[in-house]
Design a protein around this motif. Sequence first.
Motif, PDB file in Angstrom:
ATOM      1  N   ILE A 290      -0.815   7.667   5.316  1.00 12.54           N
ATOM      2  CA  ILE A 290      -1.651   6.473   5.373  1.00 12.54           C
ATOM      3  C   ILE A 290      -0.724   5.307   5.021  1.00 12.54           C
ATOM      4  CG2 ILE A 290      -3.716   5.341   4.458  1.00 12.54           C
ATOM      5  CD1 ILE A 290      -4.617   8.125   3.458  1.00 12.54           C
ATOM      6  N   PRO A 291      -0.604   4.302   5.884  1.00 12.34           N
ATOM      7  CA  PRO A 291       0.342   3.218   5.567  1.00 12.34           C
ATOM      8  C   PRO A 291      -0.091   2.467   4.304  1.00 12.34           C
ATOM      9  CG  PRO A 291      -1.050   2.648   7.448  1.00 12.34           C
ATOM     10  CD  PRO A 291      -1.362   4.067   7.117  1.00 12.34           C
ATOM     11  N   GLY A 292       0.888   1.921   3.601  1.00 18.11           N
ATOM     12  CA  GLY A 292       0.566   1.094   2.430  1.00 18.11           C
ATOM     13  C   GLY A 292       0.169   1.924   1.221  1.00 18.11           C
ATOM     14  N   MET A 293      -0.370   1.237   0.230  1.00 18.82           N
ATOM     15  CA  MET A 293      -0.718   1.894  -1.042  1.00 18.82           C
ATOM     16  C   MET A 293      -2.096   1.462  -1.497  1.00 18.82           C
ATOM     17  SD  MET A 293       2.832   1.258  -2.999  1.00 18.82           S
ATOM     18  CE  MET A 293       2.368   2.094  -4.500  1.00 18.82           C
ATOM     19  N   VAL A 294      -2.659   2.236  -2.433  1.00 23.15           N
ATOM     20  CA  VAL A 294      -3.926   1.818  -3.045  1.00 23.15           C
ATOM     21  C   VAL A 294      -3.665   0.487  -3.762  1.00 23.15           C
ATOM     22  CG1 VAL A 294      -5.704   2.415  -4.746  1.00 23.15           C
ATOM     23  CG2 VAL A 294      -4.576   4.232  -3.438  1.00 23.15           C
ATOM     24  N   PRO A 295      -4.465  -0.535  -3.528  1.00 25.60           N
ATOM     25  CA  PRO A 295      -4.197  -1.829  -4.179  1.00 25.60           C
ATOM     26  C   PRO A 295      -4.455  -1.748  -5.684  1.00 25.60           C
ATOM     27  CG  PRO A 295      -6.305  -1.874  -3.022  1.00 25.60           C
ATOM     28  CD  PRO A 295      -5.677  -0.564  -2.705  1.00 25.60           C
ATOM     29  N   PRO A 296      -3.757  -2.577  -6.475  1.00 24.44           N
ATOM     30  CA  PRO A 296      -4.039  -2.570  -7.909  1.00 24.44           C
ATOM     31  C   PRO A 296      -5.482  -3.019  -8.166  1.00 24.44           C
ATOM     32  CG  PRO A 296      -2.494  -4.338  -7.334  1.00 24.44           C
ATOM     33  CD  PRO A 296      -2.714  -3.531  -6.093  1.00 24.44           C
ATOM     34  N   ALA A 297      -6.079  -2.460  -9.223  1.00 24.73           N
ATOM     35  CA  ALA A 297      -7.508  -2.713  -9.480  1.00 24.73           C
ATOM     36  C   ALA A 297      -7.780  -4.165  -9.877  1.00 24.73           C
ATOM     37  CB  ALA A 297      -8.006  -1.759 -10.559  1.00 24.73           C
ATOM     38  N   THR A 298      -6.716  -4.924 -10.169  1.00 25.32           N
ATOM     39  CA  THR A 298      -6.915  -6.352 -10.473  1.00 25.32           C
ATOM     40  C   THR A 298      -6.960  -7.187  -9.193  1.00 25.32           C
ATOM     41  OG1 THR A 298      -4.531  -6.432 -10.764  1.00 25.32           O
ATOM     42  CG2 THR A 298      -5.871  -6.440 -12.774  1.00 25.32           C
ATOM     43  N   ARG A 299      -6.539  -6.577  -8.056  1.00 23.50           N
ATOM     44  CA  ARG A 299      -6.442  -7.381  -6.833  1.00 23.50           C
ATOM     45  C   ARG A 299      -6.963  -6.615  -5.616  1.00 23.50           C
ATOM     46  NH1 ARG A 299      -1.326  -8.308  -8.917  1.00 23.50           N
ATOM     47  NH2 ARG A 299      -0.341  -7.104  -7.263  1.00 23.50           N
ATOM     48  N   PHE A 300      -8.201  -6.170  -5.705  1.00 23.81           N
ATOM     49  CA  PHE A 300      -8.771  -5.504  -4.541  1.00 23.81           C
ATOM     50  C   PHE A 300      -8.977  -6.532  -3.431  1.00 23.81           C
ATOM     51  CE2 PHE A 300     -10.825  -2.179  -7.487  1.00 23.81           C
ATOM     52  CZ  PHE A 300      -9.774  -1.296  -7.291  1.00 23.81           C
ATOM     53  N   PRO A 301      -8.699  -6.136  -2.187  1.00 23.77           N
ATOM     54  CA  PRO A 301      -8.898  -7.083  -1.081  1.00 23.77           C
ATOM     55  C   PRO A 301     -10.385  -7.371  -0.867  1.00 23.77           C
ATOM     56  CG  PRO A 301      -7.852  -5.028  -0.330  1.00 23.77           C
ATOM     57  CD  PRO A 301      -8.204  -4.832  -1.754  1.00 23.77           C
ATOM     58  N   SER A 302     -10.662  -8.448  -0.163  1.00 18.48           N
ATOM     59  CA  SER A 302     -12.054  -8.772   0.157  1.00 18.48           C
ATOM     60  C   SER A 302     -12.570  -7.788   1.212  1.00 18.48           C
ATOM     61  CB  SER A 302     -12.122 -10.188   0.727  1.00 18.48           C
ATOM     62  OG  SER A 302     -11.304 -10.235   1.882  1.00 18.48           O
ATOM     63  N   GLY A 303     -13.858  -7.825   1.453  1.00 16.67           N
ATOM     64  CA  GLY A 303     -14.450  -6.968   2.472  1.00 16.67           C
ATOM     65  C   GLY A 303     -14.274  -5.503   2.140  1.00 16.67           C
ATOM     66  N   CYS A 304     -13.946  -4.714   3.147  1.00 14.91           N
ATOM     67  CA  CYS A 304     -13.668  -3.293   2.903  1.00 14.91           C
ATOM     68  C   CYS A 304     -12.308  -3.188   2.214  1.00 14.91           C
ATOM     69  CB  CYS A 304     -13.651  -2.529   4.224  1.00 14.91           C
ATOM     70  SG  CYS A 304     -13.111  -0.827   4.011  1.00 14.91           S
ATOM     71  N   ARG A 305     -12.264  -2.518   1.084  1.00 13.99           N
ATOM     72  CA  ARG A 305     -11.014  -2.452   0.315  1.00 13.99           C
ATOM     73  C   ARG A 305      -9.931  -1.650   1.037  1.00 13.99           C
ATOM     74  NH1 ARG A 305     -13.734  -2.004  -5.761  1.00 13.99           N
ATOM     75  NH2 ARG A 305     -14.734  -4.035  -5.544  1.00 13.99           N
ATOM     76  N   PHE A 306     -10.341  -0.907   2.048  1.00 15.03           N
ATOM     77  CA  PHE A 306      -9.364  -0.102   2.786  1.00 15.03           C
ATOM     78  C   PHE A 306      -8.806  -0.878   3.976  1.00 15.03           C
ATOM     79  CE2 PHE A 306      -8.451   3.581   5.744  1.00 15.03           C
ATOM     80  CZ  PHE A 306      -7.372   4.074   5.016  1.00 15.03           C
ATOM     81  N   HIS A 307      -9.322  -2.100   4.239  1.00 12.85           N
ATOM     82  CA  HIS A 307      -8.989  -2.733   5.517  1.00 12.85           C
ATOM     83  C   HIS A 307      -7.487  -2.968   5.758  1.00 12.85           C
ATOM     84  CE1 HIS A 307      -9.233  -6.994   3.821  1.00 12.85           C
ATOM     85  NE2 HIS A 307      -8.217  -7.111   4.650  1.00 12.85           N
ATOM     86  N   PRO A 308      -6.669  -3.310   4.713  1.00 16.13           N
ATOM     87  CA  PRO A 308      -5.240  -3.515   5.024  1.00 16.13           C
ATOM     88  C   PRO A 308      -4.534  -2.236   5.500  1.00 16.13           C
ATOM     89  CG  PRO A 308      -5.827  -4.498   2.906  1.00 16.13           C
ATOM     90  CD  PRO A 308      -6.975  -3.629   3.312  1.00 16.13           C
TER      91      PRO A 308
END
Length: 346
Positions: A290-308
């Motif tokens: 799966i490309p990329g990494m789990v985002p840090p819990a202080t900076r979850f992306p907007s919308g679906c957290r898996f979108h990046p």
Amino acid sequence: MASEYLHEPKHLNLKKDSDQPLLELKSLQTHFFSDEGTARAVDGVSYKILPGETLGVVGESGSGKSVTALSIMQLVPQPPGKIVGGEILFKGQSLLGMSEDEMRKIRGNEIAMIFQEPMTALNPVFTVGDQIVETVRVHRGLDKEEARAHAISMLEKVGIPSPETRVDEYPHQLSGGMRQRVMIAIAMSCDPSLLIADEPTTALDVTIQAQILDLIRGLQEEEGMSVLLITHDLAVIAEVAHHVAVMYAGKVVEYATVFELFDSPAHPYSLGLFRSLPDLAGPNEPLATIPGMVPPATRFPSGCRFHPRCSIATDLCKTDEPILGFLNGTDGRTVACHHIDEAAKL
Ligand code: SF4
């Protein structure tokens, strides 16, 4: 898809869904507060475990699996952590409303926990027998002799050879597999209704791992307890779970029976986890990741957290958070994704 991983669980004599769950989490939120911001480690987790059931919770590191377990036990260090929302119901009673004294009676007695590395959980200056004796004397009020006899019988039950001798040994005198068996003996010594096993086999080699999973499954059959099994390893889930909750970035993104999930993972993240299983790639094919990494819990992306990290993400995914919804034609299977139909074509 990957149902060849599964063997028929020997213990599918589950009660029906109408039965009261042993444990139910409702929109649980556990956050950590620091100068770097608020880490939303667990951010609206809901799942339930029926009596006699094993729920597998799977996801990469940083998905919130272990913090959810610590929240159930109310062992989240406070500060910096705090359960800021939701409910934890055990046998219909709210654990969050309980005093520390009441929780102490639940821990060990009703809900027991085993960890990945028993050396950090076992006390190196006490014999393994003393550690079981201590637990049953505190929780069961047995006298010294009864408690020692109980310790020997528990060591025997978890497959420790010569338990009458081993009972007087220290943790460092035992192998990693033996230490994990001792942890299980301590956890089981008060006959809990729920065993929480957090990566119980990760530190062990494959043969010992299989033995420990067999042991947990056997004890569960014998004692009728429920198990919450936390792991990053889908092969472990295939061995023992009835239902599976897939967690990503502090949330459950898919909940299904083990057969449904292994047959046709519905969420793109679940699918990614399966595609990164070595046994599914051909002998000369590189492993899918799966490309990329789990985002840090202080900076979850907007919308679906898996979108990046998602290959089918759309603009909607970037702005609107999907909620867990029932999958058509299933009995209680839920998925949080805006584009289930597209995901099915992946
Ligand atoms: Fe991918 Fe969008 Fe589904 Fe999230 S909601 S998993 S980004 S398709």
